[in-house]
Design a protein around this motif. Structure first.
Motif, short mmCIF file in Angstrom:
data_model
loop_
_atom_site.label_atom_id
_atom_site.label_comp_id
_atom_site.label_asym_id
_atom_site.label_seq_id
_atom_site.Cartn_x
_atom_site.Cartn_y
_atom_site.Cartn_z
N GLY A 120 37.36 79.41 -31.25
CA GLY A 120 38.58 79.50 -32.04
C GLY A 120 38.36 80.07 -33.43
O GLY A 120 39.27 80.07 -34.25
N ALA A 141 46.82 81.40 -28.11
CA ALA A 141 45.37 81.23 -28.25
C ALA A 141 44.83 80.49 -27.04
O ALA A 141 45.37 79.47 -26.63
CB ALA A 141 45.05 80.43 -29.51
N THR A 143 41.41 78.71 -26.45
CA THR A 143 40.25 78.31 -27.23
C THR A 143 39.66 77.03 -26.64
O THR A 143 40.04 76.59 -25.57
CB THR A 143 40.62 78.19 -28.72
N GLY A 147 39.64 73.74 -31.34
CA GLY A 147 40.68 74.77 -31.48
C GLY A 147 40.39 75.79 -32.54
O GLY A 147 40.88 76.91 -32.48
N ALA A 151 43.76 78.15 -33.29
CA ALA A 151 44.80 77.22 -32.85
C ALA A 151 45.83 76.97 -33.95
O ALA A 151 47.00 76.73 -33.66
CB ALA A 151 44.16 75.90 -32.41
N ALA A 157 48.82 77.23 -28.61
CA ALA A 157 47.37 77.10 -28.52
C ALA A 157 47.00 76.24 -27.32
O ALA A 157 47.53 75.14 -27.15
CB ALA A 157 46.81 76.48 -29.80
N VAL A 159 43.84 74.50 -26.09
CA VAL A 159 42.50 74.08 -26.53
C VAL A 159 41.84 73.31 -25.39
O VAL A 159 42.24 72.17 -25.10
CB VAL A 159 42.58 73.22 -27.81
#
Length: 187
Positions: A120, A141, A143, A147, A151, A157, A159
């Protein structure tokens, strides 16, 4: 050695199961956003480094070619594939700008930009996501770990709840496949 093999498969499955419980609703939402973007004449832009670059290419290929069902080709671009652009921009402006510059050239409002970084914190991915956001794209994102900065600056995001890079990457490609399947069903 057999125990190591079985352990790796179990770890991968456990990470994916934990991930889907955390993000199943968000996966559906992002899949719908991606399908709507495509139906509206927009495109999906994907990028990352190393294994994440390979994932970007893989997901773009599934969207452009086909995933599971026969359909027309859909607009997706992996920003990781043009060596002339990557080396020219990297040489002239710095490696941290190789995706940002392509986003500047190719991204339009309504597109979906997907930045992939297991930590990230990949500077070139981070800069590209910020640029895509500024240009009116929906930013996503992929990731892992905590994150990272990615993130924090993305609209959406994902994660992966793991710190082991291979387990994160395995989850990322499964996420990519599921999003492709949702696109197939919605477009």
């Amino acid at each position: 050695m057999i125990e190591k093999i079985v352990s790796s498969f179990k770890e991968s499955a456990e990470v994916k199961l934990a991930f889907v419980e955390l993000y199943k609703d968000k996966i559906l939402e992002v899949g719908s956003i991606m399908a709507t973007a495509i139906k509206d004449g927009n495109k999906i832009l994907l990028f990352g480094n190393g294994g994440s670059a390979a994932d970007a290419q893989h997901i773009a290929a599934e969207i452009v070619g086909r995933y599971k069902k026969e359909r027309k080709g859909l607009p997706a671009i992996a920003l990781t594939t043009d060596t002339s652009i990557l080396t020219a921009v990297g040489n002239d402006y710095g490696f941290e700008t190789v995706f940002e510059r392509q986003i500047e050239a190719l991204c339009t409002p309504g597109d979906v930009a997907i930045g992939i970084s297991t930590s990230g914190n990949s500077e070139n991915v981070l800069r590209a996501i910020k640029k895509a956001h500024d240009l009116g794209a929906t930013t996503v994102a992929f990731t892992g770990r905590n994150g990272g900065k990615l993130a924090e600056v993305s609209h959406y995001a994902f994660v992966v709840p793991a710190y082991d890079t291979p387990r994160i990457q395995e989850c990322h490609i499964t996420l990519g496949h599921v999003l492709c399947e949702l696109i197939d069903d919605m477009v």
